[in-house]
Design a protein around this motif. Structure first.
Motif, mmCIF file in Angstrom:
data_model
loop_
_atom_site.group_PDB
_atom_site.id
_atom_site.type_symbol
_atom_site.label_atom_id
_atom_site.label_comp_id
_atom_site.label_asym_id
_atom_site.label_seq_id
_atom_site.Cartn_x
_atom_site.Cartn_y
_atom_site.Cartn_z
ATOM 1 N N ASN A 322 -15.154 27.512 0.532
ATOM 2 C CA ASN A 322 -15.053 26.573 -0.583
ATOM 3 C C ASN A 322 -16.213 26.757 -1.567
ATOM 4 O O ASN A 322 -17.046 25.874 -1.765
ATOM 5 C CB ASN A 322 -14.993 25.128 -0.080
ATOM 6 N N ILE A 323 -16.222 27.922 -2.203
ATOM 7 C CA ILE A 323 -17.258 28.277 -3.169
ATOM 8 C C ILE A 323 -16.621 28.333 -4.555
ATOM 9 O O ILE A 323 -15.641 29.054 -4.765
ATOM 10 C CB ILE A 323 -17.896 29.644 -2.835
ATOM 11 N N LYS A 324 -17.170 27.596 -5.504
ATOM 12 C CA LYS A 324 -16.656 27.578 -6.872
ATOM 13 C C LYS A 324 -17.707 28.148 -7.814
ATOM 14 O O LYS A 324 -18.805 27.596 -7.939
ATOM 15 C CB LYS A 324 -16.281 26.155 -7.278
ATOM 16 N N ILE A 325 -17.336 29.261 -8.472
ATOM 17 C CA ILE A 325 -18.233 29.931 -9.419
ATOM 18 C C ILE A 325 -17.559 29.837 -10.778
ATOM 19 O O ILE A 325 -16.557 30.510 -11.039
ATOM 20 C CB ILE A 325 -18.452 31.400 -9.025
ATOM 21 N N ARG A 326 -18.074 28.987 -11.681
ATOM 22 C CA ARG A 326 -17.327 28.734 -12.899
ATOM 23 C C ARG A 326 -18.246 28.526 -14.107
ATOM 24 O O ARG A 326 -19.338 27.987 -14.008
ATOM 25 C CB ARG A 326 -16.431 27.513 -12.719
ATOM 26 N N GLU A 327 -17.764 29.052 -15.241
ATOM 27 C CA GLU A 327 -18.393 28.828 -16.547
ATOM 28 C C GLU A 327 -19.835 29.317 -16.600
ATOM 29 O O GLU A 327 -20.665 28.754 -17.324
ATOM 30 C CB GLU A 327 -18.290 27.346 -16.936
ATOM 31 N N ASN A 328 -20.147 30.367 -15.856
ATOM 32 C CA ASN A 328 -21.467 30.980 -15.945
ATOM 33 C C ASN A 328 -21.449 32.103 -16.981
ATOM 34 O O ASN A 328 -20.417 32.740 -17.217
ATOM 35 C CB ASN A 328 -21.872 31.548 -14.581
ATOM 36 N N LYS A 329 -22.602 32.360 -17.584
ATOM 37 C CA LYS A 329 -22.768 33.476 -18.509
ATOM 38 C C LYS A 329 -23.735 34.473 -17.876
ATOM 39 O O LYS A 329 -24.893 34.139 -17.606
ATOM 40 C CB LYS A 329 -23.293 32.990 -19.856
ATOM 41 N N ILE A 330 -23.228 35.691 -17.638
ATOM 42 C CA ILE A 330 -24.010 36.717 -16.961
ATOM 43 C C ILE A 330 -24.154 37.908 -17.905
ATOM 44 O O ILE A 330 -23.157 38.437 -18.403
ATOM 45 C CB ILE A 330 -23.329 37.146 -15.646
ATOM 46 N N ASP A 331 -25.378 38.335 -18.143
ATOM 47 C CA ASP A 331 -25.629 39.434 -19.073
ATOM 48 C C ASP A 331 -26.639 40.409 -18.475
ATOM 49 O O ASP A 331 -27.608 40.009 -17.825
ATOM 50 C CB ASP A 331 -26.167 38.881 -20.401
ATOM 51 N N ASN A 332 -26.372 41.691 -18.697
ATOM 52 C CA ASN A 332 -27.308 42.747 -18.300
ATOM 53 C C ASN A 332 -27.589 42.726 -16.804
ATOM 54 O O ASN A 332 -28.743 42.727 -16.364
ATOM 55 C CB ASN A 332 -28.611 42.630 -19.091
ATOM 56 N N CYS A 333 -26.525 42.700 -16.017
ATOM 57 C CA CYS A 333 -26.653 42.770 -14.560
ATOM 58 C C CYS A 333 -26.504 44.217 -14.130
ATOM 59 O O CYS A 333 -25.444 44.816 -14.300
ATOM 60 C CB CYS A 333 -25.578 41.900 -13.900
ATOM 61 N N GLN A 334 -27.547 44.774 -13.560
ATOM 62 C CA GLN A 334 -27.547 46.189 -13.190
ATOM 63 C C GLN A 334 -27.574 46.411 -11.677
ATOM 64 O O GLN A 334 -27.882 47.503 -11.206
ATOM 65 C CB GLN A 334 -28.747 46.880 -13.845
ATOM 66 N N GLY A 335 -27.260 45.400 -10.893
ATOM 67 C CA GLY A 335 -27.178 45.563 -9.449
ATOM 68 C C GLY A 335 -26.041 46.491 -9.054
ATOM 69 O O GLY A 335 -25.094 46.697 -9.818
ATOM 70 N N LYS A 336 -26.084 47.023 -7.856
ATOM 71 C CA LYS A 336 -25.118 48.059 -7.456
ATOM 72 C C LYS A 336 -23.693 47.521 -7.313
ATOM 73 O O LYS A 336 -22.733 48.267 -7.462
ATOM 74 C CB LYS A 336 -25.559 48.712 -6.153
ATOM 75 N N ASN A 337 -23.532 46.227 -6.995
ATOM 76 C CA ASN A 337 -22.192 45.667 -6.858
ATOM 77 C C ASN A 337 -21.616 45.236 -8.201
ATOM 78 O O ASN A 337 -20.499 45.581 -8.548
ATOM 79 C CB ASN A 337 -22.202 44.465 -5.915
ATOM 80 N N GLY A 338 -22.374 44.439 -8.912
ATOM 81 C CA GLY A 338 -21.900 43.917 -10.174
ATOM 82 C C GLY A 338 -22.319 42.486 -10.359
ATOM 83 O O GLY A 338 -23.128 41.946 -9.614
ATOM 84 N N ALA A 339 -21.734 41.863 -11.381
ATOM 85 C CA ALA A 339 -22.134 40.495 -11.713
ATOM 86 C C ALA A 339 -21.801 39.523 -10.590
ATOM 87 O O ALA A 339 -22.623 38.691 -10.211
ATOM 88 C CB ALA A 339 -21.456 40.066 -13.005
ATOM 89 N N ILE A 340 -20.597 39.616 -10.031
ATOM 90 C CA ILE A 340 -20.171 38.706 -8.969
ATOM 91 C C ILE A 340 -19.516 39.526 -7.861
ATOM 92 O O ILE A 340 -18.608 40.312 -8.127
ATOM 93 C CB ILE A 340 -19.168 37.653 -9.486
ATOM 94 N N SER A 341 -19.980 39.357 -6.646
ATOM 95 C CA SER A 341 -19.389 40.084 -5.518
ATOM 96 C C SER A 341 -19.008 39.118 -4.415
ATOM 97 O O SER A 341 -19.706 38.128 -4.164
ATOM 98 C CB SER A 341 -20.347 41.150 -4.988
ATOM 99 N N VAL A 342 -17.877 39.394 -3.776
ATOM 100 C CA VAL A 342 -17.402 38.634 -2.625
ATOM 101 C C VAL A 342 -17.179 39.634 -1.501
ATOM 102 O O VAL A 342 -16.372 40.550 -1.631
ATOM 103 C CB VAL A 342 -16.095 37.877 -2.937
ATOM 104 N N ILE A 343 -17.907 39.441 -0.402
ATOM 105 C CA ILE A 343 -17.948 40.470 0.641
ATOM 106 C C ILE A 343 -17.601 39.888 2.002
ATOM 107 O O ILE A 343 -18.209 38.914 2.448
ATOM 108 C CB ILE A 343 -19.347 41.121 0.706
ATOM 109 N N SER A 344 -16.614 40.481 2.637
ATOM 110 C CA SER A 344 -16.374 40.273 4.059
ATOM 111 C C SER A 344 -16.614 41.619 4.724
ATOM 112 O O SER A 344 -15.811 42.541 4.590
ATOM 113 C CB SER A 344 -14.946 39.782 4.307
#
Length: 442
Positions: A322-344
Motif C-alpha cells: 500500500n504505497i502511493k507515489i503521486r504528484e512528485n516532480k523528479i528532475d535530473n535523476c542519474q541513478g542506475k534504475n531511474g526516477a522510480i523503481s519497484v523491485i521484487s
C-alpha cells in the motif's frame, strides 16, 4: 480606559496568577538560594553562570526578561517564558510549556555542537521549535537498541513534533546519519507513534571532509518501526545515503518481519542531492500504508544506486504494501534504475499495492524500472497519468516471474523506445490503454 485596565489585568494574571509569589533576581543573586518556593514565578533580568547543578522546585514559572542562565538545571514541571537563553545547559525531568524553543538550549551558531543539546531536549519535551540558525551536529546519540550505523539525534518517544522556522538548518560533516526515529525491535504493538517533522533544512557538509563524499548508509532521516509519522515542508540538501529511509532492524525469514513502518506521509519536501553523492532520495525497504506526494526531488543519485524513489524490500522478512507515489516532480535523476523503481528481487521480497500516479519526470536516465523474479511476489501495480519528457527513457524491466493485476493507463512518454513492455515478466491481468509512446506493444 476600562477596557485598557481589563486587558492589562488579564495579561498580568496570565503571567502572575493570584496567590503565586513573584521573585526578581539581581546581579548578585545566587541561583542555588534563589529558586526555593514551589509554584512561584521567578523573573530573570541578569545573566547568571555557575558550575553548580540547580534543582528547581516544582510547578514554577521562570520568566526571562532579558537575562539568561548558564548552568546545569534539573527541571521538574517548570514553565519557561520570555526571552530565554539557556545555551549549553543540560536538563532533565519534564517541562510544561507547550513548545520548547531550541535556542533556549542550543548555540545555533554553526560552530559549536548542538547535537547533545537537542538530544537533551528530546528526552523531556514533545514539541520543539527551531528558530532561524545553524545547528551543528557533532556528538552522537546512543540508542537504546542496536542500530547498524551511528546517528547524531535519536527519537524513541511517542508524540514528538519538530518544527523549523525558515532558515533553521541542521548540519553535519560527520560520517554518520543525522536523525534516527526508532521503536523497540520486532514489537509493532508498542511502536512509537505520532511523530511530525516540519519546516527544517537538513544539509551535509561533505565537501569539507577528507574521505569519499559518498556514504551509502549514512541516511539523513532513518525510520525503524514507526507507526504514524509526517515529514513535510522540509529541505534535504547534499545528503549522503538516503534523504529519507524507511528502514529495518535486519529481520530475516526465520524470525519473521515485526518492525515495519506504518502510516507514513512524506509530502511537500524538496530533496536535492547536489552532486549525486547520495544513495536515493526516498527508500521504502520496510513500509505499509505510505504516501509520498508533491515532493521535488532533484540531482539524485550515485551512479551505482537506484534513483529518486526506490521501493525495494531486501528479503521476504519485510513488508512493502500500500504505497502511493503521486504528484512528485523528479528532475535530473542519474541513478542506475531511474526516477522510480519497484523491485521484487530474486529472494522473493514483496511489492504489493503500489500506485504511481500524476508524477512528472524530466532530464533523467530513466523513468521507471520494475523487477519481478519470483512468482506472485508483486501484485496490484498502478502506473497512471505520469508525464515523462523527451530527455528520459521510459522504462526497463527485469525478471521472469509471474505477477498479477497491472494498470498502465494514460501515461505520456515523449521519447520512443524499442524496449518491450514487461520484457520476460509474465503479467496476468494487465490493463494497458491511452499511453502516448512509440513502443513494441505488449
Amino acid at each position: 480606559m476600562r477596557t485598557f485596565v481589563f486587558i492589562f489585568c488579564y495579561f498580568f494574571l496570565q503571567i502572575f496568577p493570584m496567590g503565586a509569589k513573584t521573585f526578581e533576581d539581581s546581579a548578585h543573586t545566587k541561583l542555588k538560594d534563589f529558586f526555593r518556593e514551589p509554584g512561584a514565578t521567578y523573573i530573570i533580568k541578569n545573566h547568571h553562570k555557575t558550575k553548580e547543578t540547580i534543582q528547581l522546585p516544582p510547578d514554577i514559572t521562570i520568566l526571562f526578561d532579558g537575562g539568561s542562565i548558564s548552568c546545569d538545571l534539573v527541571l521538574n514541571g517548570t514553565l519557561l517564558k520570555g526571552n530565554v537563553k539557556l545555551q549549553g545547559t543540560t536538563i532533565s525531568g519534564t517541562i510544561r510549556n507547550s513548545v520548547f524553543n531550541a535556542q533556549w538550549l542550543c548555540y545555533a551558531d554553526g560552530k559549536r555542537d548542538d547535537a547533545e543539546n537537542i538530544n537533551s531536549i528530546l528526552k523531556i519535551c514533545k514539541e520543539v521549535k527551531f528558530p532561524k540558525g545553524i545547528y551543528l551536529l557533532e556528538s552522537m546519540h546512543h540508542p537504546i537498541y542496536k542500530i547498524n550505523k551511528p546517528y547524531h539525534i535519536g527519537i524513541n518517544r511517542t508524540g514528538i513534533k519538530l518544527t523549523g522556522e525558515k532558515g533553521a538548518i541542521l548540519t553535519s560533516k560527520t560520517m554518520a546519519g543525522m536523525l534516527c526515529i526508532y521503536s523497540k525491535p520486532y514489537d509493532i504493538k508498542n511502536s512509537i507513534r505520532d511523530i511530525k517533522i516540519e519546516g527544517l533544512t537538513f544539509t551535509v557538509q561533505n565537501e569539507s571532509t577528507n574521505w569519499d563524499s559518498y556514504q551509502e548508509h549514512c541516511h539523513t532521516v532513518n525510520l525503524m518501526g514507526v507507526n504514524g509519522l509526517i515529514i513535510e515542508k522540509c529541505e534535504f540538501q547534499n545528503f549522503w545515503g538516503d534523504a529519507i529511509c524507511l528502514n529495518h532492524y535486519g529481520d530475516n525469514v526465520q524470525t519473521g518481519e515485526r518492525a515495519r513502518n506504518i502510516n507514513i506521509i512524506i509530502r511537500n519536501n524538496r530533496i536535492d542531492g547536489y552532486k549525486f553523492c547520495n544513495r536515493n532520495g526516498i527508500s521504502v525497504i520496510n513500509g505499509q500504508s505510505v504516501i509520498i506526494e508533491n515532493n521535488r526531488i532533484v540531482n539524485t543519485s550515485y551512479h551505482t544506486m537506484p534513483g529518486a524513489i526506490d521501493i525495494e524490500a531486501n528479503d521476504t522478512a519485510y513488508t512493502v504494501d500500500n504505497i502511493k507515489i503521486r504528484e512528485n516532480k523528479i528532475d535530473n535523476c542519474q541513478g542506475k534504475n531511474g526516477a522510480i523503481s519497484v523491485i521484487s528481487n530474486k529472494e522473493g521480497a514483496p511489492a504489493h499495492n503500489i500506485e504511481i500516479t500524476n508524477n512528472r519526470i524530466t532530464n533523467s536516465r530513466r523513468a521507471f524500472r520494475f523487477y519481478v523474479w519470483k512468482d506472485y511476489t508483486a501484485s496490484n501495480i498502478i502506473v497512471k497519468n505520469n508525464y515523462i519528457d523527451k530527455n528520459t527513457d521510459p522504462w526497463k524491466w527485469d525478471g521472469t516471474g509471474r505477477t498479477r493485476n497491472w494498470e498502465f493507463i494514460g501515461n505520456t512518454f515523449r521519447r520512443p523506445t524499442s524496449v518491450k513492455f514487461g520484457q520476460d515478466i509474465k503479467i496476468e491481468g494487465l490493463t494497458y490503454k491511452n499511453n502516448r509512446v512509440t513502443i513494441t506493444k505488449p
